[in-house]
Design a protein around this motif. Structure first.
Motif, PDB file in Angstrom:
ATOM      1  N   ARG A 175      -5.553   1.854   1.602  1.00 10.22           N
ATOM      2  CA  ARG A 175      -6.837   1.717   0.772  1.00 10.22           C
ATOM      3  C   ARG A 175      -6.842   0.809  -0.202  1.00 10.22           C
ATOM      4  NH1 ARG A 175      -9.268   6.379  -1.383  1.00 10.22           N
ATOM      5  NH2 ARG A 175     -10.711   5.167  -2.215  1.00 10.22           N
ATOM      6  N   LYS A 177      -6.008  -2.510  -2.069  1.00 10.02           N
ATOM      7  CA  LYS A 177      -6.418  -3.794  -1.608  1.00 10.02           C
ATOM      8  C   LYS A 177      -6.053  -4.755  -3.002  1.00 10.02           C
ATOM      9  CE  LYS A 177      -8.588  -2.677   1.798  1.00 10.02           C
ATOM     10  NZ  LYS A 177      -7.711  -2.463   3.040  1.00 10.02           N
ATOM     11  N   HIS A 200       0.202  -2.205   1.400  1.00 14.75           N
ATOM     12  CA  HIS A 200       0.292  -3.469   1.958  1.00 14.75           C
ATOM     13  C   HIS A 200       1.050  -4.555   1.246  1.00 14.75           C
ATOM     14  CE1 HIS A 200      -1.132  -7.184   3.892  1.00 14.75           C
ATOM     15  NE2 HIS A 200      -1.368  -6.373   5.044  1.00 14.75           N
TER      16      HIS A 200
END
Ligand code: 13P
Ligand code: SF4
Length: 302
Positions: A175, A177, A200
């Motif tokens: 979630r 970013k 990420h």
């Protein structure tokens, strides 16, 4: 609340039980926990305990790992529905398909995986020892599962090992970013950004420090800086705020929680101890195979 805390402590003593709690649990669970920490720390404590009962305030794979390490003990998960969405992204069949595409390549699994998966892997790791574990294999190539981002982060850190990853991920960490990091930095220009490697890569590459739950807490404790933006589950921020009130911790975005980690209340812990629920069982043959994978990790992490 004091009443239930006392009741849990009393029951714990009567039954010679130990309570292990992950840092993503609701923070009040710490009041009754014997050990609070990340996945590696808790599996090390599970391997050492001489309690008769282990209550695991965490998610299913953690309690299952504790049971594999302690086949003669009773291991309890207070809420049956506490699964790990990432661990459930790979099963035995999917693992076999993944491995068959890369024959002969050593397989490293994240501890966030089931016993069926661990049983077919060479070694497991947690986010705090992943780099060390892969390095210890001394091979040019590995398969890593289920977390693609942790695997890619290890590949980047080592630089000399090709890491082929399975496409699993943590929905909570994904979630976050890159824009969240940019916006938080604009708002708090002096703050350090600390991120978990389950994020990420577009996020971890913007962070000042990337590390496991314990790594993040240690960095915050030892750093001379006063303000930190935390890119991981909210439980870590709750504990940092409690433990270091002189510093400022900002959760990178609202409501960054792992729903499965948040089921447990003190009431559930009490019921778990009182009624000895919900007991984790692992079939003997399967447990023996999965144990090899976990033991290898613990050996390297000593
Ligand atoms: P660590 O406890 O290894 O930091 O891992 C985080 C996590 O997602 C646990 O499920
Ligand atoms: Fe699993 Fe992600 Fe929750 Fe950790 S935070 S238990 S990886 S779903």
């Amino acid at each position: 609340m004091i009443d239930i805390i006392e009741k849990i402590k009393k029951l714990k003593a009567e039954k010679n039980a130990v309570i292990l709690a992950h840092c993503y649990q609701n923070v009040e669970i710490d009041e009754v926990a014997d050990y609070v920490g990340d996945s590696l720390y808790l599996s090390q404590q599970a391997a050492k305990t001489d309690a008769d009962i282990i209550v695991f305030a965490g998610v299913f794979f953690m309690a299952q790992t504790a049971k594999i390490l302690n086949p003669a003990k009773k291991v309890l998960l207070p809420r049956e529905e506490s699964g790990c969405l990432m661990a459930d992204m790979i099963n035995y069949k999917q693992l076999m398909e993944f491995k068959s595409k890369h024959p002969g390549v050593p397989t490293v699994c994240y501890v966030n995986s089931t016993a069926e998966v661990k049983a077919e892997c060479d070694i497991c790791c947690t986010s705090s020892n992943a780099v060390k574990i892969v390095e210890s294999l001394k091979v040019p190539e590995i398969l890593f599962l289920p977390d693609t981002y942790l695997g890619k982060w290890v590949e980047e850190k080592l630089g000399n090992v090709k890491v082929t990853t399975y496409p699993g991920y943590c929905p909570t960490h994904l979630r976050i970013k890159p824009d969240d990091v940019t916006e938080a930095r604009e708002k708090f220009p002096n703050a350090k950004v600390l991120a978990h490697p389950e994020c990420h890569q577009s996020v971890t590459k913007l962070a000042d420090y990337v590390g496991s739950t314990t790594g993040i807490m240690k960095y915050a404790r030892e750093s001379g800086e006063k303000q930190f933006i935390i890119a991981t589950e909210k439980g870590v921020v709750d504990r940092l705020k409690r433990d270091y009130p002189e510093k400022e911790f900002i959760l990178i975005k609202d409501n960054l929680i792992c729903p499965n980690m948040k089921w447990n209340t003190l009431e559930d812990i009490y019921n778990s101890l009182m009624y000895e629920q919900y007991e984790i069982d692992v079939e003997e043959g399967l447990a023996a195979k999965a144990l090899k994978c976990i033991d290898r990790m613990l050996e390297v992490s000593k």
